[in-house]
Motif scaffolding. Structure first.
Motif, PDB file in Angstrom:
ATOM      1  N   PRO A 116       1.195  -1.204  -0.029  1.00 39.50           N
ATOM      2  CA  PRO A 116       0.149  -0.171   0.001  1.00 39.50           C
ATOM      3  C   PRO A 116       0.750   1.555  -0.148  1.00 39.50           C
ATOM      4  O   PRO A 116       1.400   1.872   0.734  1.00 39.50           O
ATOM      5  N   TYR A 117       1.330   1.675  -1.014  1.00 34.98           N
ATOM      6  CA  TYR A 117       1.842   2.594  -1.590  1.00 34.98           C
ATOM      7  C   TYR A 117       1.378   3.828  -0.479  1.00 34.98           C
ATOM      8  O   TYR A 117       0.515   4.779  -1.058  1.00 34.98           O
ATOM      9  N   ARG A 118       2.705   4.722   0.289  1.00 35.56           N
ATOM     10  CA  ARG A 118       1.467   5.526   0.930  1.00 35.56           C
ATOM     11  C   ARG A 118       2.877   6.839   1.158  1.00 35.56           C
ATOM     12  O   ARG A 118       1.852   8.032   0.546  1.00 35.56           O
ATOM     13  N   THR A 119       3.890   6.610   0.091  1.00 35.87           N
ATOM     14  CA  THR A 119       5.185   7.884   0.248  1.00 35.87           C
ATOM     15  C   THR A 119       5.935   8.316  -0.891  1.00 35.87           C
ATOM     16  O   THR A 119       5.738   6.319  -1.644  1.00 35.87           O
ATOM     17  N   ALA A 120       6.068   8.936  -0.999  1.00 35.26           N
ATOM     18  CA  ALA A 120       7.027   9.162  -2.801  1.00 35.26           C
ATOM     19  C   ALA A 120       8.405   8.350  -2.699  1.00 35.26           C
ATOM     20  O   ALA A 120       8.233   7.944  -3.431  1.00 35.26           O
ATOM     21  N   GLU A 121       8.619   8.015  -1.044  1.00 36.84           N
ATOM     22  CA  GLU A 121       9.930   7.423  -0.851  1.00 36.84           C
ATOM     23  C   GLU A 121      10.143   6.042  -1.237  1.00 36.84           C
ATOM     24  O   GLU A 121      10.975   5.858  -1.615  1.00 36.84           O
ATOM     25  N   GLN A 122       8.465   6.105  -0.936  1.00 43.28           N
ATOM     26  CA  GLN A 122       8.855   4.609  -1.187  1.00 43.28           C
ATOM     27  C   GLN A 122       8.594   4.339  -2.955  1.00 43.28           C
ATOM     28  O   GLN A 122       8.366   3.049  -3.167  1.00 43.28           O
TER      29      GLN A 122
END
Length: 345
Positions: A116-122
């Motif tokens: 569940p991608y939550r951040t730009a860093e991911q």
């Protein structure tokens, strides 16, 4: 999985085990263990296992549950109905509405492997091309949901689409009143503007209610393999989902202190105009005037965050970061006012 998770302690696991041995004896074959996957700000999600099979258990928050906001039966019904459609959902197994088992209703579903991608860093390590594909598929999945005919999947009575937007304004106003612990600048003005600018009924579809990238699971091939968190699903105006998705993106790009998700900052992620064009091409709906829907989305998100902050002040949450959420409520209200007074999408 040795830690005892809040809301599903050892006594609760024993009660769950005893209940399942009678109600669904084929689900597990040994002593149960559990771990908290996510919790505190919304419904609580646990992984439950006997060491062989892994399932997901969903139940409401531990305290201050607003009416209809954490309805396990609705979540269970919609994911069960959507099985076999173009909308990927986990397989559902069991719904328990007997509070005597865990102290609240709950249901069990398959554990789907995905991120569940939550951040730009991911997203950034994936590169711009893969990020773009993921964001496109996120939009395509939303359009696929809105294309489902509720009657064909047994959801024709899942909500009352007539007067949906009016009831949404009334509902979120009531929930804000029920979570009242402080005065909020802009709340009364935004409510008045929403009432004064209420449009007529639009097209009807299944509305997710909180659609964004971290409420879907994406596999290693960048495919959306499950849409999660159906607690606010209903029948109504699908543009409310699109508007809320846009609001989440804008909050991230504006570098506010309270973004719910920062994925739209990642290189390659669809911009606002690209997102709308992608959705229109897939769903064929007119998105030329989103002012009211955007204002309602800001209002809804402000109310949700205020409800979470209210539970935090009561000491009935699991997690951290709640002070930041509390500071974010008034800026959301002001953004909603701007959306309607400027009439810009």
């Amino acid at each position: 999985m040795n830690d005892v998770p809040a809301g599903l302690d050892l006594d609760a696991l024993d009660a769950l085990d005893a209940y399942l041995q009678t109600s669904a004896p084929d689900l597990f074959s040994g002593p149960l263990r559990a771990r908290l996957i996510s919790g505190g700000r919304s419904n609580l999600t646990y992984e439950v296992t006997d060491g062989d099979r892994r399932l997901v258990l969903r139940r409401p928050p531990l305290g201050h549950v607003l009416a209809t906001a954490h309805d396990m039966a609705r979540e269970y019904r919609v994911i069960s109905a959507l099985a076999g459609t173009a909308v990927p959902v986990p397989r559902s197994h069991l719904l328990c509405e007997d509070d005597s088992v865990l102290g609240a209703p709950f249901y069990l579903m398959d554990l789907v492997v995905g991120t569940p991608y939550r951040t730009a860093e991911q997203l950034e390590p994936l590169g711009a091309e893969r990020t773009r594909v993921i964001s496109e598929r996120m939009v395509d999945t939303l359009a696929a949901l809105h294309a489902v005919d509720p009657a064909t999947v047994g959801l024709e009575d899942f909500g009352r689409p007539q007067g949906f937007l009016e009831r949404q304004v009334r509902r979120w106003t009531t929930q804000l009143e029920n979570s009242h612990s402080r005065d909020l600048d802009g709340a009364d003005e935004l409510h008045r503007l929403l009432v004064d600018n209420l449009p007529g009924d639009g097209e009807v579809g299944i509305v997710h209610g909180d659609y964004r990238l971290d409420n879907v699971l994406v596999d290693d091939d960048d495919k959306v393999v499950a849409v999660l968190d159906w607690e606010m699903a209903t029948l109504g105006d699908p543009l409310t989902d699109v508007a809320l998705l846009l609001v989440y993106q804008r909050l991230a790009r504006e570098n506010t202190e309270f973004p719910v998700s920062t994925v739209s900052r990642a290189p390659g992620f669809l911009g606002d105009d690209e997102l709308l064009a992608r959705y229109e091409a897939a769903g064929g709906r007119d998105l030329s005037d989103m002012a009211f829907h955007l204002a309602l989305a800001y209002y809804k998100l402000a109310v949700i965050l205020e409800g979470i902050y209210f539970r935090f002040r009561q000491g009935k949450t699991v997690g951290d970061g709640f002070e930041e959420l509390g500071r974010g409520v008034e800026p959301l209200l002001h953004a909603g006012i701007h959306a309607l007074t400027s009439r810009k999408s």
